[in-house]
Design a protein around this motif. Sequence first.
Motif, short mmCIF file in Angstrom:
data_model
loop_
_atom_site.label_atom_id
_atom_site.label_comp_id
_atom_site.label_asym_id
_atom_site.label_seq_id
_atom_site.Cartn_x
_atom_site.Cartn_y
_atom_site.Cartn_z
N GLU A 178 -32.69 -9.67 -1.66
CA GLU A 178 -32.48 -9.12 -3.00
C GLU A 178 -33.76 -8.49 -3.55
OE1 GLU A 178 -30.88 -12.17 -5.47
OE2 GLU A 178 -28.93 -12.15 -4.49
N LEU A 179 -34.89 -9.19 -3.41
CA LEU A 179 -36.15 -8.70 -3.98
C LEU A 179 -36.65 -7.46 -3.25
CD1 LEU A 179 -37.92 -12.13 -4.54
CD2 LEU A 179 -37.27 -10.52 -6.33
N LEU A 194 -37.62 -12.67 -13.49
CA LEU A 194 -36.59 -12.89 -14.50
C LEU A 194 -36.12 -11.57 -15.10
CD1 LEU A 194 -38.00 -16.09 -16.23
CD2 LEU A 194 -36.03 -15.94 -14.70
N GLY A 195 -37.04 -10.60 -15.17
CA GLY A 195 -36.64 -9.27 -15.63
C GLY A 195 -35.65 -8.63 -14.67
N GLY A 221 -29.88 -7.28 -13.53
CA GLY A 221 -28.84 -7.28 -12.50
C GLY A 221 -29.32 -6.85 -11.13
N LYS A 222 -30.63 -6.57 -10.98
CA LYS A 222 -31.15 -6.17 -9.67
C LYS A 222 -31.22 -7.36 -8.71
CE LYS A 222 -34.00 -2.29 -11.29
NZ LYS A 222 -35.38 -1.76 -11.38
N ASP A 268 -31.36 -16.02 -21.74
CA ASP A 268 -29.95 -16.12 -22.10
C ASP A 268 -29.10 -15.53 -20.98
OD1 ASP A 268 -30.61 -17.23 -24.54
OD2 ASP A 268 -30.66 -15.29 -25.57
N GLY A 269 -27.90 -16.05 -20.84
CA GLY A 269 -26.97 -15.51 -19.85
C GLY A 269 -27.16 -16.04 -18.45
N LEU A 270 -28.09 -16.97 -18.28
CA LEU A 270 -28.35 -17.56 -16.97
C LEU A 270 -27.86 -18.99 -16.98
CD1 LEU A 270 -29.80 -16.44 -14.42
CD2 LEU A 270 -31.86 -17.61 -15.20
#
Length: 324
Positions: free
Chosen positions: A158-159, A283-284, A289-290, A110-112
Amino acid sequence: MKAVLCEELGLADKLVIKDVADPAPAPGHVVVDVKAAGLNFPDTLIIQGKYQHRPEMPFTPGGEGAGVVSAIGEGVSHLKEGDKVIFMCQTGAFAEKVMVPAITAIPMPDGLSFEMAAGITLTYGTSYHALKQRAQLQAGETVLVLGAAGGVGIATVELAKAMGAKVIAAASTDEKLEFCKASGADELINYSTEDLRSRIKEITEDKGVDVIYDPVGGDYTETAFRSMAPNGRHLVIGFAAGDIPKVPLNLCLLKQASLVGVFWGAWARANPSDQIQNMTEILGMVASGKVRASVNDVFQLEEVEKAYACLTERRAKGKVILTP
């Protein structure tokens, strides 16, 4: 349904859009109404017959996307019609509908948005596998990302940041580097106007970098490898510059460093449970938000040639997305 078709090998100007029959789900498969599909560097090769996978023609390119399940094949129990999913496939995503193996369709959080979800599997999957399994990245290490503003590049920025690394982003324009900075990069190098090796030396205080993420190839590869710290790992991702570099192997000995090949697609097919675990972790990070899953370049299906040009001319900032 409408679909992009490759009927003749060549560049994107040879692609056509035609009406074709809707797919019916085979056993173990689902049909997905495609809401968005991700365009990746391999897609530029496969239509030219230059990729490892050579499908029979005519074929519809596109290896990932997001959408809504509209039909279920025999033997599929973990999905139902109406489910929003993120999917991967070797070909077929650049269409209004696609049939994919059910095991490759993951429920969409959700939210994506569909556009954000469509760009996660290949780029973030490749980059996370590279950092986690191949480089075995540790918190506190330094990662240099070449081509850092592109799809896999920004995913790696990002990762790696989310995994606790110090991130050096290298790109060809100041505009791209500002995008990298906004995505979490700690240090920036414009290799069009700055000397790559001397800047790495300056940033790392002559210690070198622990991990190099290299989807570019060409002239930058050897220069970057010469800037490795002892026990460094140079991740070979691809060759967006066009030239496959030849690195003198004595450098591996002298630098006490490793050249590490990354072929995520083959690994994911051979290790489906590990791939699902990776995607769950990615996905986590998105949910927390990371990781932002940046999307800035979205094109309609009819603009497929423009979408390919955005990628091949290296103008993309983040992921390039097609929406039927």
